[in-house]
Design a protein around this motif. Sequence first.
Motif, mmCIF file in Angstrom:
data_model
loop_
_atom_site.group_PDB
_atom_site.id
_atom_site.type_symbol
_atom_site.label_atom_id
_atom_site.label_comp_id
_atom_site.label_asym_id
_atom_site.label_seq_id
_atom_site.Cartn_x
_atom_site.Cartn_y
_atom_site.Cartn_z
ATOM 1 N N VAL A 73 -11.351 -74.663 -7.848
ATOM 2 C CA VAL A 73 -10.490 -75.389 -8.790
ATOM 3 C C VAL A 73 -9.013 -75.113 -8.521
ATOM 4 O O VAL A 73 -8.174 -76.027 -8.564
ATOM 5 C CB VAL A 73 -10.849 -75.017 -10.245
ATOM 6 N N THR A 74 -8.689 -73.850 -8.247
ATOM 7 C CA THR A 74 -7.285 -73.457 -8.096
ATOM 8 C C THR A 74 -6.781 -73.509 -6.655
ATOM 9 O O THR A 74 -5.573 -73.517 -6.417
ATOM 10 C CB THR A 74 -7.085 -72.027 -8.618
ATOM 11 N N GLY A 75 -7.721 -73.505 -5.701
ATOM 12 C CA GLY A 75 -7.327 -73.452 -4.297
ATOM 13 C C GLY A 75 -6.868 -72.073 -3.864
ATOM 14 O O GLY A 75 -6.202 -71.927 -2.836
ATOM 15 N N SER A 76 -7.225 -71.047 -4.634
ATOM 16 C CA SER A 76 -6.781 -69.685 -4.349
ATOM 17 C C SER A 76 -7.487 -69.108 -3.123
ATOM 18 O O SER A 76 -8.708 -68.918 -3.132
ATOM 19 C CB SER A 76 -7.042 -68.795 -5.565
ATOM 20 N N VAL A 77 -6.711 -68.824 -2.091
ATOM 21 C CA VAL A 77 -7.268 -68.204 -0.888
ATOM 22 C C VAL A 77 -7.700 -66.773 -1.176
ATOM 23 O O VAL A 77 -8.719 -66.304 -0.672
ATOM 24 C CB VAL A 77 -6.237 -68.240 0.257
ATOM 25 N N ALA A 78 -6.951 -66.065 -2.032
ATOM 26 C CA ALA A 78 -7.265 -64.675 -2.353
ATOM 27 C C ALA A 78 -8.629 -64.567 -3.045
ATOM 28 O O ALA A 78 -9.433 -63.701 -2.715
ATOM 29 C CB ALA A 78 -6.175 -64.081 -3.240
ATOM 30 N N LEU A 79 -8.900 -65.460 -4.004
ATOM 31 C CA LEU A 79 -10.187 -65.439 -4.693
ATOM 32 C C LEU A 79 -11.324 -65.819 -3.750
ATOM 33 O O LEU A 79 -12.420 -65.265 -3.823
ATOM 34 C CB LEU A 79 -10.166 -66.383 -5.897
ATOM 35 N N PHE A 80 -11.056 -66.777 -2.865
ATOM 36 C CA PHE A 80 -12.056 -67.187 -1.884
ATOM 37 C C PHE A 80 -12.408 -66.023 -0.962
ATOM 38 O O PHE A 80 -13.577 -65.768 -0.670
ATOM 39 C CB PHE A 80 -11.521 -68.367 -1.071
ATOM 40 N N GLN A 81 -11.404 -65.273 -0.537
ATOM 41 C CA GLN A 81 -11.649 -64.123 0.326
ATOM 42 C C GLN A 81 -12.395 -63.020 -0.419
ATOM 43 O O GLN A 81 -13.277 -62.360 0.153
ATOM 44 C CB GLN A 81 -10.322 -63.593 0.874
ATOM 45 N N LEU A 82 -12.062 -62.831 -1.698
ATOM 46 C CA LEU A 82 -12.767 -61.833 -2.500
ATOM 47 C C LEU A 82 -14.235 -62.222 -2.665
ATOM 48 O O LEU A 82 -15.131 -61.373 -2.588
ATOM 49 C CB LEU A 82 -12.095 -61.692 -3.867
ATOM 50 N N LYS A 83 -14.486 -63.513 -2.889
ATOM 51 C CA LYS A 83 -15.869 -63.997 -2.959
ATOM 52 C C LYS A 83 -16.617 -63.679 -1.681
ATOM 53 O O LYS A 83 -17.760 -63.200 -1.707
ATOM 54 C CB LYS A 83 -15.888 -65.509 -3.214
ATOM 55 N N ASN A 84 -15.988 -63.910 -0.544
ATOM 56 C CA ASN A 84 -16.638 -63.649 0.738
ATOM 57 C C ASN A 84 -16.918 -62.160 0.941
ATOM 58 O O ASN A 84 -17.956 -61.786 1.507
ATOM 59 C CB ASN A 84 -15.771 -64.174 1.884
ATOM 60 N N MET A 85 -16.024 -61.307 0.456
ATOM 61 C CA MET A 85 -16.235 -59.859 0.568
ATOM 62 C C MET A 85 -17.464 -59.431 -0.233
ATOM 63 O O MET A 85 -18.277 -58.630 0.232
ATOM 64 C CB MET A 85 -14.991 -59.112 0.085
ATOM 65 N N ILE A 86 -17.599 -59.966 -1.443
ATOM 66 C CA ILE A 86 -18.764 -59.642 -2.271
ATOM 67 C C ILE A 86 -20.034 -60.201 -1.636
ATOM 68 O O ILE A 86 -21.079 -59.546 -1.604
ATOM 69 C CB ILE A 86 -18.586 -60.196 -3.695
ATOM 70 N N ALA A 87 -19.936 -61.414 -1.100
ATOM 71 C CA ALA A 87 -21.101 -62.076 -0.511
ATOM 72 C C ALA A 87 -21.625 -61.342 0.718
ATOM 73 O O ALA A 87 -22.824 -61.387 1.004
ATOM 74 C CB ALA A 87 -20.766 -63.522 -0.157
ATOM 75 N N VAL A 88 -20.748 -60.666 1.461
ATOM 76 C CA VAL A 88 -21.186 -59.901 2.625
ATOM 77 C C VAL A 88 -22.213 -58.853 2.214
ATOM 78 O O VAL A 88 -23.169 -58.570 2.950
ATOM 79 C CB VAL A 88 -19.969 -59.231 3.314
ATOM 80 N N VAL A 89 -22.021 -58.273 1.025
ATOM 81 C CA VAL A 89 -22.977 -57.296 0.497
ATOM 82 C C VAL A 89 -24.134 -57.991 -0.213
ATOM 83 O O VAL A 89 -25.309 -57.685 0.008
ATOM 84 C CB VAL A 89 -22.279 -56.336 -0.485
ATOM 85 N N ALA A 90 -23.793 -58.957 -1.075
ATOM 86 C CA ALA A 90 -24.796 -59.556 -1.964
ATOM 87 C C ALA A 90 -25.827 -60.398 -1.220
ATOM 88 O O ALA A 90 -27.012 -60.393 -1.592
ATOM 89 C CB ALA A 90 -24.103 -60.412 -3.024
ATOM 90 N N THR A 91 -25.429 -61.119 -0.185
ATOM 91 C CA THR A 91 -26.355 -62.039 0.467
ATOM 92 C C THR A 91 -27.527 -61.324 1.147
ATOM 93 O O THR A 91 -28.694 -61.615 0.838
ATOM 94 C CB THR A 91 -25.619 -62.951 1.468
ATOM 95 N N PRO A 92 -27.284 -60.379 2.075
ATOM 96 C CA PRO A 92 -28.446 -59.677 2.661
ATOM 97 C C PRO A 92 -29.185 -58.840 1.631
ATOM 98 O O PRO A 92 -30.403 -58.645 1.753
ATOM 99 C CB PRO A 92 -27.829 -58.809 3.763
ATOM 100 N N LEU A 93 -28.478 -58.337 0.599
ATOM 101 C CA LEU A 93 -29.148 -57.576 -0.456
ATOM 102 C C LEU A 93 -30.123 -58.457 -1.217
ATOM 103 O O LEU A 93 -31.257 -58.049 -1.516
ATOM 104 C CB LEU A 93 -28.111 -56.983 -1.412
#
Length: 234
Positions: A73-93
């Motif tokens: 919604v906001t186009g925030s690159v920082a939030l998108f990168q934070l999502k990806n950081m969490i997903a690196v752990v959450a997805t294989p988990l």
Amino acid sequence: MARHHLQRLASPSRSTSLVVHLIGIASLSKSFLFLFGWDTPLSQAHGWYFQFLTIIGLALSLGAFVLAAVADVTGSVALFQLKNMIAVVATPLEVLISALYWGICAIDRGLVVQPGFHLALDVDLGMHLAPAVLLTLDLILLSPPWTISAYGMMSLSTAIAFAYWYWVEVCFEKNGWYPYPMFEMLTTAQRALLFTFSAGLVTVFASMLKWVYGAVNGIDQARREAHKPAKKIE
């Protein structure tokens, strides 16, 4: 809107990306809301339902999708990168949780489900399958390649595994029982082996996800380096 040149679809974006993330939030939130109305001894115990790795994974997954939707919604690159950081752990988990849960249930459901507990099929799937599917779709279609090394993934998954073991033991001291019946059957050494094995599986699943990412998105380098689950690809 920012988009990594190797992503299949634009994300963050107010189009397909936002729709996928809103669907994910709806599914994961439904599972969490179920817990607040599920009256069992666990709801009054120390640690609540967060004694279960499933619920910890569910929280990480929901957090990732909320961040992704806000970024859309906001186009925030920082939030998108934070999502990806969490997903690196959450997805294989989440893939690990799904594989272990359904695999063990196929052998003996009583090893992972307390006696007298019952989940309707839609709730069971929402907790033990949907998060893995949703995060895998987000990775393959709406995320850039991961940037953590294979050794980093193994170290991180080992730290998480033993932190969870410590948390389980803290809850056991307070409650007098383990969330998963199989923990009661294992010695301390066997639990150590179980958590070490699980950490290794997280790394293996990360490697598999890396290979699938490369295959779907036509990135030969990703397939060749699947044994390095998140080696940086420019």
